[in-house]
Design an enzyme around this catalytic site. Structure first.
Site, PDB file in Angstrom:
ATOM      1  N   ASP A 191       0.844  -1.183   0.000  1.00 59.01           N
ATOM      2  CA  ASP A 191       0.000   0.000   0.000  1.00 59.01           C
ATOM      3  C   ASP A 191       0.888   1.245   0.000  1.00 59.01           C
ATOM      4  O   ASP A 191       2.109   1.164   0.118  1.00 59.01           O
ATOM      5  CB  ASP A 191      -0.969   0.000   1.184  1.00 59.01           C
ATOM      6  CG  ASP A 191      -0.252  -0.149   2.519  1.00 59.01           C
ATOM      7  OD1 ASP A 191       0.957  -0.432   2.524  1.00 59.01           O
ATOM      8  OD2 ASP A 191      -0.904   0.023   3.562  1.00 59.01           O
ATOM      9  N   ASP A 193       1.960   4.846   1.602  1.00 61.32           N
ATOM     10  CA  ASP A 193       1.926   5.602   2.856  1.00 61.32           C
ATOM     11  C   ASP A 193       1.936   7.095   2.560  1.00 61.32           C
ATOM     12  O   ASP A 193       2.707   7.564   1.720  1.00 61.32           O
ATOM     13  CB  ASP A 193       3.144   5.245   3.717  1.00 61.32           C
ATOM     14  CG  ASP A 193       3.206   3.762   4.055  1.00 61.32           C
ATOM     15  OD1 ASP A 193       2.211   3.245   4.579  1.00 61.32           O
ATOM     16  OD2 ASP A 193       4.236   3.127   3.785  1.00 61.32           O
TER      17      ASP A 193
END
Length: 472
Positions: A191, A193
């Site tokens: 993912d 950040d």
């Protein structure tokens, strides 16, 4: 008699008691009732085509979900659920077009700067540095780091978030593995950040976009022991995306680097964050299973630093000498670091391992708010310089070598202090980073004991679309 807007919003005549309680919400109700759902539907459909590909439903299914949610209050009995639905509808009405809808418009022509680093140049130094972290005995029982399970929606969301980072780069800054991927395409990332100034409305609108397009139900969680942190999960608890919220003033103050029209947190700051992190026992143990990943990330950061600052000195001035202060009425959880070698305007740093103790000390000193520097989740601590002393908080474990603070934790505390210099753009900051480059390798003396990090408590806040619930 109930105001017409309340009757229209509820689809029925409310009781006098309910009317009184809802009267203050008339403006929000009016905005929801006047919301152009046809235009909203077109934006959602465009988002499905651009980001969700074949995952989304038909336009008819999307329209039905939008209509259901914007009339849901008419089928609810509990006032609390009605107010929750109204609050979330209001976030969509006021924020969706600006945060997500704008991502479907044509991309303006931009000459984006591209920066690539020569990572292999720093591979040997990164390997030696990380090998010196082999200082903990194997655990009696295997206890791998707790890792969140990723949702199958992550890949879809990544495409959207990349566009968000480019389009809204005055409101968000990227860090972590994707930021390093921009510098070194060999870095793998999961993912993405980021810190941003509107994390909550962004994630709420993303949750609704996922629901309207796919029918998937998601939940937002606010984690009490992480500053202004919100995470989006799918219906099975799979991690989709998280984000830290920061003030606009904090975002503007952060040192950044523009890469491919995305602002990334400056690699020097990210290097200091990595060195801080490796004062944490679970991170050190995780190296045994993920050494190559950690080396790739460290060598990318080190390569950038070497390109900017030149070769590492043979003998750096860090890590700074550190020792626990004499206890007052119990075991001491306050470190003192000798900072004179940094030549940075203060001679020592008083480092608290418990944040409430730092706060109480600042109150006892009569410190004014404008004297305190706080970069929120980026630094995870406030800072004060007074009387030739830096006061701050260190949120990691402290490793011990007998009665002395272990070199690795001295390095972590030193990195925290250097991070303060970087964040405040101190003239001595780059020299301090260069000094850190010359002291990354230690002799891997075993850790004899560990001073635990502060344990924070609290309850999770929840936003559950399916259950019409918001808890703070």
């Amino acid at each position: 008699m109930a105001p017409p807007v309340i009757e229209e919003y509820l689809g029925s005549r409310p009781s006098m008691e309910r009317c009184v309680l809802l009267r203050a919400q008339r403006r929000n109700m009016t905005r929801v009732l006047n919301f152009d759902r046809k235009l909203f539907l077109s934006l959602v459909v465009k988002s499905r085509r651009r980001f969700f590909k074949k995952l989304g439903g038909s336009e008819k299914e999307i329209a039905a979900r939008i209509e259901e949610y914007f009339s849901r209050q008419r089928r609810l009995e509990k006032l609390g659920q009605i107010l929750t639905v109204l609050e979330l509808q209001s976030v969509i009405v006021s924020e969706f077009t600006r945060t997500l809808g704008s991502l479907t418009t044509p991309t303006p022509a931009i000459n984006a700067a591209v920066r690539r680093v020569d990572a292999p140049r720093a591979r040997a130094l990164a390997s030696r540095a990380l090998n010196s972290y082999a200082v903990l005995p194997p655990p009696e029982e295997a206890a791998p780091m707790a890792r969140h399970k990723h949702s199958d929606l992550v890949e879809v969301v990544k495409r959207l978030v990349k566009e968000h980072l480019r389009r809204h780069n005055k409101r968000c800054v990227c860090y972590g593995s994707y930021a390093l991927h921009l510098l070194n395409p060999e870095i793998e990332y999961g993912d993405i950040d980021m810190v941003q100034t509107n994390a909550r409305p962004f994630l709420i609108n993303l949750a609704f976009l996922i629901y309207f397009v796919t029918g998937r139900q998601t939940v937002l969680l606010r984690v009490p022991y992480l500053k202004n942190y919100v995470v989006l999960q799918d219906e099975e608890g799979g991690h989709i995306l998280d984000s830290f919220n920061v003030r606009q003033a904090t975002l503007r103050a952060l040192p950044t680097l523009l890469v491919d029209n995305i602002y990334v947190l400056h690699p020097f700051v990210q290097l200091m964050a990595m060195l801080k992190m490796f004062s944490q026992t679970d991170r050190i143990r995780d190296l045994a299973d993920n050494f190559d990943k950690a080396r790739a990330r460290m060598e990318t950061l080190l390569a950038f630093a070497l390109e900017e600052l030149g070769e590492a000195p043979a003998d750096g001035r860090t890590p700074l000498p550190c020792a626990f202060l004499p206890p007052e009425g119990g075991a001491s959880r306050v470190l003192e670091a000798d900072a004179r070698a940094l030549d940075c305007g203060f001679a020592r740093a008083v480092v608290f391992l418990d944040e409430p103790a730092l706060v109480q000390t600042l109150l006892d000193m009569g410190v004014q708010d404008d004297e305190i520097v706080d970069f929120e989740s980026v630094s995870n601590s406030a800072f004060l310089v007074r009387d030739n002393t830096l006061f701050t908080y260190f949120s990691n474990t402290v490793l011990m070598d007998g009665d002395a603070v272990h070199d690795l934790s001295r390095r972590g505390v030193s990195a925290h202090i250097v991070m303060f210099l970087l964040l405040t753009r101190h003239p001595a900051a780059e020299g301090a980073v260069r000094s850190m480059l010359g002291s990354l390798v230690s002799d891997a003396r075993p850790v004899t004991s560990v001073v635990e990090r502060e344990r924070k408590t609290g309850t999770h806040g929840v936003i559950d679309i399916a259950k019409n619930v918001i808890t703070h």
